[in-house]
Design an enzyme around this catalytic site. Sequence first.
Site, mmCIF file in Angstrom:
data_model
loop_
_atom_site.group_PDB
_atom_site.id
_atom_site.type_symbol
_atom_site.label_atom_id
_atom_site.label_comp_id
_atom_site.label_asym_id
_atom_site.label_seq_id
_atom_site.Cartn_x
_atom_site.Cartn_y
_atom_site.Cartn_z
ATOM 1 N N GLU A 179 30.164 50.383 45.607
ATOM 2 C CA GLU A 179 29.520 49.841 46.808
ATOM 3 C C GLU A 179 29.510 50.854 47.946
ATOM 4 O OE1 GLU A 179 31.813 46.253 46.913
ATOM 5 O OE2 GLU A 179 30.736 45.498 45.167
ATOM 6 N N HIS B 213 34.285 53.766 45.399
ATOM 7 C CA HIS B 213 33.801 52.498 44.841
ATOM 8 C C HIS B 213 32.268 52.506 44.832
ATOM 9 C CE1 HIS B 213 32.917 48.249 44.352
ATOM 10 N NE2 HIS B 213 34.125 48.138 43.833
ATOM 11 N N GLY C 225 30.081 42.125 40.006
ATOM 12 C CA GLY C 225 29.412 40.949 40.576
ATOM 13 C C GLY C 225 28.457 40.301 39.583
ATOM 14 N N ASN D 125 40.671 43.959 44.823
ATOM 15 C CA ASN D 125 39.814 44.522 45.868
ATOM 16 C C ASN D 125 39.123 43.355 46.568
ATOM 17 O OD1 ASN D 125 37.914 45.801 47.414
ATOM 18 N ND2 ASN D 125 36.768 46.703 45.700
ATOM 19 N N SER E 56 33.700 41.963 36.964
ATOM 20 C CA SER E 56 33.683 40.567 36.508
ATOM 21 C C SER E 56 34.909 40.171 35.689
ATOM 22 C CB SER E 56 32.395 40.269 35.730
ATOM 23 O OG SER E 56 31.281 40.484 36.573
ATOM 24 N N LYS F 281 37.311 43.373 49.056
ATOM 25 C CA LYS F 281 36.018 43.747 49.678
ATOM 26 C C LYS F 281 35.996 43.230 51.117
ATOM 27 C CE LYS F 281 34.072 44.192 45.126
ATOM 28 N NZ LYS F 281 32.939 44.081 44.223
ATOM 29 N N GLU G 198 34.390 51.250 36.375
ATOM 30 C CA GLU G 198 33.642 50.061 36.802
ATOM 31 C C GLU G 198 32.153 50.288 36.560
ATOM 32 O OE1 GLU G 198 36.058 47.631 39.925
ATOM 33 O OE2 GLU G 198 34.698 48.963 40.949
HETATM 34 P P1 13P Z 1 33.865 41.701 40.609
HETATM 35 O O1 13P Z 1 35.200 41.480 39.942
HETATM 36 O O2 13P Z 1 33.582 40.706 41.668
HETATM 37 O O3 13P Z 1 32.770 41.849 39.600
HETATM 38 O O4 13P Z 1 33.979 43.098 41.389
HETATM 39 C C1 13P Z 1 34.477 44.187 40.712
HETATM 40 C C2 13P Z 1 34.780 45.247 41.679
HETATM 41 O O5 13P Z 1 33.879 45.844 42.252
HETATM 42 C C3 13P Z 1 36.197 45.559 41.934
HETATM 43 O O6 13P Z 1 36.332 46.728 42.676
#
Ligand code: 13P
Length: 250
Positions: free
Chosen positions: A96, A94, A170, A10, A210, A12, A164
Amino acid sequence: MKKKYIIAGNWKMNPQTTEEASRIATTVKKVAIKSKKIDTVVCPPFVYAHLVKTADNFSLGAQNVSLEQSGSFTGEVSADMLKSVGVKYVIVGHAERRKMGETDEIVSQKIGAVVGAGLQVILCVGEKERDQNGDYLAVLKAQIIASLGKLARKDVKQLIVAYEPLWTIGAPVAMTPADVRETGLFIKKVLADTYGQEYALSVRILYGGSVTFKNAKDIVLLGQVDGLLVGRESINTEGFNLILKEIDGI
Ligand code: 13P
């Protein structure tokens, strides 16, 4: 035959140029197409979708989708549009996006749109925090049931669940493989209670939060998940390709 692992990147809202997006996609593709046990899924921002030249074991994913099918919805992208540019997997719900106001109801409608277009859904779920009493399990269960909404049993084959936990996204470190395993089993139990054992076992469970090339193999092997949803490390081609090699070597 065992189903393939899914390693999804992903991206982002990264990277900022087509040149870099193209470089990441082609560099990852070189390793992805050699793998035997993985379907690698690259989920770039919509505007870079055309730069991902899909192949066997190398698929295109999307990070979001409209719940509407067509019409006056400025800025939205429909599931049929995604399908027409070669998208196979769509991330829905997701953390976010939920933070931007996406409710379980919206998530369930988006799942309906994706399934209706014949694409695979990667439904993201995860608790905000863990408490001593295990209340997070009830939170997780409610979120899964509400997000799946009216998903029919016959459409469960188009469902993948990405676990997740928000506190690992993050973050400096991922969840321990033991905790991933335990929560993965819990998610399967919730799915089995909803759709029956046989259907639940066909759903692949991914872990995200992570993930790096250092912890990927342990999370998959000891955490007993069917793949990973990778954030930051997915735009670090060296790290992401090492994840692919580690998982393909299992
Ligand atoms: P990170 O791997 O940067 O922690 O992000 C995870 C994530 O949100 C994948 O969709």
